[in-house]
Scaffold this active site. Structure first.
Site, PDB file in Angstrom:
ATOM      1  N   HIS A   1       0.908  -1.294  -0.025  1.00 25.95           N
ATOM      2  CA  HIS A   1      -0.014  -0.186   0.169  1.00 25.95           C
ATOM      3  C   HIS A   1       0.903   1.058   0.044  1.00 25.95           C
ATOM      4  CE1 HIS A   1      -4.001  -1.513   0.119  1.00 25.95           C
ATOM      5  NE2 HIS A   1      -3.750  -2.488   1.145  1.00 25.95           N
TER       6      HIS A   1
ATOM      7  N   ASP B   1      -0.272   7.174  -3.431  1.00 27.40           N
ATOM      8  CA  ASP B   1      -1.463   6.956  -4.120  1.00 27.40           C
ATOM      9  C   ASP B   1      -1.789   8.096  -5.117  1.00 27.40           C
ATOM     10  OD1 ASP B   1      -1.961   4.437  -2.982  1.00 27.40           O
ATOM     11  OD2 ASP B   1      -3.589   5.012  -1.689  1.00 27.40           O
TER      12      ASP B   1
END
Length: 381
Positions: free
Chosen positions: A131, A161
């Site tokens: 992540h 992200d």
């Protein structure tokens, strides 16, 4: 006038975070984005309601079973007529579905095939799960966030992200689409959050290489090491931000805080005295409320702004004057950005919980009879 990407059609394979944000950006600026979703599956992320998920705004939606022959046939028809494709699966997933870039560029040589991953399509970490926090850890970015003597503080998932992932992918898509429109061939974009977050650190890597950025958190000018680039708590438990780097702005901040005549505050760039000067400034800031400091600082060149919460920000006069936030489908949300002087961005439309399957198939040239047959086969809904 339509947005600058009007007329472009992008196929988006449903995913989480950076892929949807990149496609939201493309849709905001005029592209038609068709989102491929799993029949009956989670389509907006964990615990996410598609009708209130801002990242899913302004899309056309179709549910396709990618394990069915009829579903794959529709997907191939969609991709054959598309300008771009965005997917965020692990490396190899699209290839196993028969939808990998080699096959799809053979089908549509002008296709821009965008691939969004954390580690990238190659490298020893490529097959691993991860992540944002992991990707920015590997790029050196996470190491730089945090206060002196404390562990690294993840900047939520903005760095990997969205900054290092979604924005890089959106830029790559538009760049490659421009290349195709100028006569070039289609291409594959390998957008990795490790690469993108490393690129976002270019200035810091430059400073470090030049010898004036220490490879330690919280001791440098821009990482809360300097007293003049930090946040301070006010009397009412709220916070303000100060960033007067330039000498003339620093002098203005000292004047407005009543510290202009304090000799201890004069050596602005003496790093050995930063902690002492921060303590002095913190004591002064704590004497007034955030509203009091607004009254003192706003309108000046002290490089000041109140630290606003997510609830407060949309109501701030500056944001209201610029229409930085809007409401669509009953959901308060950031407006499309950037803005153009002569071209409109797309007015956001929230998902209504329904697909646009018939409309999408009709635009592909399917007759009503073929649409009924396709729906009856069960691969599309």
């Amino acid at each position: 006038m339509p947005g600058p990407l009007h007329g472009l059609r992008i196929i988006e394979f449903a995913g989480l975070g950076p892929g949807p944000f990149a496609c939201m950006m493309l849709a905001d600026h005029g592209a038609t984005v068709i989102r491929i979703e799993r029949p009956g599956g989670t389509q907006g992320g964990p615990e996410s309601d598609t009708t209130t998920d801002i990242l899913l705004r302004s899309r056309k939606r179709i549910a396709i079973d990618m394990k069915s022959a009829s579903g794959i046939a529709v997907l191939r028809d969609l991709i054959a007529t598309a300008d771009g494709l965005v997917e965020g699966f692990r490396p190899g997933v699209m290839e196993r579905l028969g939808l990998g870039p080699d096959d799809m560029l053979a089908l549509n040589p002008k296709l821009v095939y965008g691939r969004m991953t954390g580690w990238g399509q190659t490298g020893p970490y490529a097959p691993m799960a991860g992540h944002d926090i992991n990707y920015i850890a590997l790029s050196g970015a996470l190491h730089a966030f945090g206060r002196k003597g404390e562990k690294p503080t993840p900047p939520i998932n903005m760095m990997g992200d969205f900054g290092g992932g979604a924005m890089m992918l959106a830029f790559g898509m538009v760049s490659a689409l421009l290349h195709v429109q100028r006569g070039g061939d289609g291409t594959v974009i390998d957008a990795a959050m490790t690469d993108g977050s490393a690129l976002l650190m270019s200035m810091i890597y430059s400073f470090h290489g030049q010898g004036w950025w220490q490879d330690e958190r919280g001791v440098n000018m821009l990482d809360t090491g300097a007293h003049f680039y930090d946040v301070y708590e006010t009397r009412d438990g709220k916070f303000i931000s100060l960033g007067p780097i330039e000498p003339q702005f620093y002098a203005k901040m000292l004047a407005l805080t009543g510290l202009a005549d304090d000799p201890a505050m004069q050596p602005q760039n003496d790093t050995a005295k930063w902690d002492d000067m921060r303590d002095r400034l913190a004591r002064i800031i704590a004497l007034k409320t955030r509203g009091d400091w607004d009254a003192v600082m706003v309108g000046s060149d002290a490089c000041y702004a109140p630290v606003l919460s997510l609830t407060e920000a949309p109501a701030h006069p500056h944001n209201r004057a610029r229409e930085t936030f809007l409401t669509a489908g009953g959901v308060k949300q950031p407006a499309p950005a950037p803005r153009y002087s002569t071209i409109a961005t797309t007015q956001p439309e929230m998902a209504d919980g329904h697909t646009h399957t018939r409309e999408i198939l009709a635009q592909l040239g399917y007759s009503e009879t073929r649409i009924k047959e396709t729906l009856a086969q069960g691969g599309v809904s």
